[in-house]
Design a protein around this motif. Structure first.
Motif, PDB file in Angstrom:
ATOM      1  N   GLU A 187     -71.321 -37.715  77.084  1.00 14.46           N
ATOM      2  CA  GLU A 187     -71.531 -36.744  76.013  1.00 14.46           C
ATOM      3  C   GLU A 187     -72.664 -37.205  75.115  1.00 14.46           C
ATOM      4  O   GLU A 187     -72.729 -38.373  74.719  1.00 14.46           O
ATOM      5  CB  GLU A 187     -70.250 -36.578  75.199  1.00 14.46           C
ATOM      6  CG  GLU A 187     -70.369 -35.576  74.047  1.00 14.46           C
ATOM      7  CD  GLU A 187     -69.089 -35.498  73.240  1.00 14.46           C
ATOM      8  OE1 GLU A 187     -68.181 -34.764  73.653  1.00 14.46           O
ATOM      9  OE2 GLU A 187     -69.004 -36.193  72.205  1.00 14.46           O
TER      10      GLU A 187
ATOM     11  N   LEU B 234     -74.854 -30.450  71.069  1.00 15.71           N
ATOM     12  CA  LEU B 234     -73.855 -31.189  71.837  1.00 15.71           C
ATOM     13  C   LEU B 234     -73.981 -30.821  73.302  1.00 15.71           C
ATOM     14  O   LEU B 234     -74.030 -29.634  73.657  1.00 15.71           O
ATOM     15  CB  LEU B 234     -72.438 -30.853  71.349  1.00 15.71           C
ATOM     16  CG  LEU B 234     -71.281 -31.438  72.163  1.00 15.71           C
ATOM     17  CD1 LEU B 234     -71.213 -32.952  71.955  1.00 15.71           C
ATOM     18  CD2 LEU B 234     -69.963 -30.787  71.787  1.00 15.71           C
TER      19      LEU B 234
ATOM     20  N   SER C 263     -78.887 -39.204  66.867  1.00 15.61           N
ATOM     21  CA  SER C 263     -78.251 -38.890  68.152  1.00 15.61           C
ATOM     22  C   SER C 263     -77.363 -40.036  68.615  1.00 15.61           C
ATOM     23  O   SER C 263     -77.656 -41.215  68.380  1.00 15.61           O
ATOM     24  CB  SER C 263     -79.305 -38.588  69.221  1.00 15.61           C
ATOM     25  OG  SER C 263     -80.075 -39.746  69.508  1.00 15.61           O
TER      26      SER C 263
ATOM     27  N   SER D 270     -74.650 -36.145  71.497  1.00 15.12           N
ATOM     28  CA  SER D 270     -74.620 -35.321  70.290  1.00 15.12           C
ATOM     29  C   SER D 270     -75.812 -35.660  69.417  1.00 15.12           C
ATOM     30  O   SER D 270     -76.265 -36.809  69.367  1.00 15.12           O
ATOM     31  CB  SER D 270     -73.318 -35.537  69.511  1.00 15.12           C
ATOM     32  OG  SER D 270     -73.170 -36.896  69.123  1.00 15.12           O
TER      33      SER D 270
END
Length: 427
Positions: A296, A307, A248, A298
């Protein structure tokens, strides 16, 4: 500014080219009397990076050519492309840099994005970087750029000249601290547009650690339009990426700057900005202050990826105050390799937009699914379906659109090419 430093030579390319057919039930994006359209499409997606002693190059391309079979609109090229090439005339000392950014701007920011309301925008720049060593870890850098901003239809073309100087320290190849000064002159081809100058002083810090990368500029910008008093504002541009685990990554952007549409295009294509689309860039010669914060996350492990992203932005124009607006963008996506040759990607975005000096608020929800079948090593098929639902208060741009694309794809450069976008996208 670009710099070539000693590094092992390498070149990487992942790409896909595709062609196919699409259909939409509301090409004009209107609330009533919808018009359907069949769309022939050809697309190119490309990720390229090269590092040698004399060349440093990066390119990211996501372009689609649409041919409207029923002749509702003329054919068009939509999408984005951004590339930078630094040539080491004298490696690590004198580089010549070329950069080009291509995208779309919205000629009517109050309307939904359609072939009638969007136009191509291109920002090209080139010039030298000269770097000299000052002691074992210090350096001095001079750079200059000539740039050109060109619009497809609007009379907003402009040229700019930029010069800058930096003095800094690089204790390691992955850590740099500098003091920078930049001056720019923007001249429009059309005399009805007002030319302006922009000067900036800022501290820059770049760090590329094992799990964290930081690219930060903090300082002050002065902007003066011809015949007007000088305006000033803080300059902030911070991009941070952190590998939380092996699977991640967390990315954050915090920025504030005085700029124009060309700056906005390049920032979207080179920075960590959640969301996108022609609606974010307004075709105008008026400079504006942009404030942005985005986050953000991911995750990719094994056959599954996730996401999540959110962003808040605010634009305040120097003169055209009717364009002042605030935006909130939210993105969620999941990808799954459901078989050795088949992947499924699901994505949803919600965009909320408010024009602060005009009684109009827009809310646009988009959801789409893409099925990729890598039938052979270099050949595959892609099916994309999507729905866009837009509500508006104080405007007349509400609509619902459903569309689908079926394309055949040719891949080269590695398995990662299968993960590239294409097949229509949210245009």
């Amino acid at each position: 500014m670009a710099m070539i430093v000693g590094a092992p030579a390498r070149a990487e390319i992942n790409a896909s080219a595709e062609a196919g057919i699409g259909y939409t039930d509301n090409i004009r994006r209107v609330a009533e009397n919808e018009t359907s359209e069949t769309i022939g499409t050809m697309g190119l997606d490309l990720l390229w990076q090269e590092r040698t002693r004399r060349i440093r190059g990066d390119a990211m391309v996501d372009l689609n050519y649409y041919e409207y079979v029923d002749n509702t609109f003329d054919s068009e090229l939509v999408g984005t492309a951004n590339g930078t090439l630094a040539l080491g005339i004298v490696p690590e000392t004198l580089n010549w840099v070329v950069q080009d950014s291509f995208g779309q701007a919205q000629s009517d920011p109050f309307a939904a994005s359609t072939p009638e309301t969007r136009e191509d925008l291109n920002y090209f720049s080139t010039g030298p970087d000269l770097t000299v060593r000052l002691g074992p870890t210090g350096f001095g850098r001079l750079f200059g750029r000539w740039s050109s901003t060109n619009y497809e239809t609007s009379p907003l073309d402009a040229e700019r000249t930029t010069a800058g100087v930096a003095i800094g320290r690089r204790p390691t190849p992955r850590n740099e601290l500098s003091l920078n000064a930049v001056t720019e002159t923007i001249d429009f081809d059309n005399p009805q547009n007002t030319d302006y100058d922009r000067d900036s002083v800022f501290i820059g810090w770049r760090l590329d650690a094992s799990r964290t990368t930081i690219d930060a500029n903090m300082g002050y910008t002065w902007l003066q339009r011809d015949g007007s008093d000088k305006q000033g504002n803080a300059l902030i541009n911070i991009n941070i990426a952190r590998e939380m685990t092996a699977a991640s990554t967390l990315r954050m952007t915090l920025s504030q700057q005085l700029g124009d549409a060309g700056d906005s295009l390049r920032a979207q294509l080179t920075g960590n900005v959640v969301g996108g689309g022609a609606g974010q860039i307004t075709a105008t010669s008026d400079p504006f202050k942009n404030q942005l914060v985005s986050l953000e996350w991911s995750y990719m492990s094994g056959r599954t990826g996730f996401l999540l992203g959110a962003a808040h932005s605010k634009d305040d124009y120097e003169v055209a105050a009717q364009f002042n607006r605030e935006r909130n963008d939210f993105t969620a996506g999941v990808s799954r390799r459901i078989a050795s040759t088949v992947t499924l990607d699901l994505r949803a975005t919600l965009e909320k937009e408010k024009f602060t000096n005009v009684d109009q608020e827009n809310e646009e929800f988009r959801v789409g699914a893409t099925l990729n079948w890598r039938a052979w090593r270099t050949l595959g098929m892609r099916l994309l379906v999507e729905r866009i639902d837009r509500d508006s208060r104080g405007g007349s741009n509400e609509f619902v659109e459903n569309r689908a694309f079926l394309t055949l794809a040719y891949y080269w450069g590695g398995d990662d090419a299968a993960a590239l976008g294409g097949g229509g996208g949210f245009r």
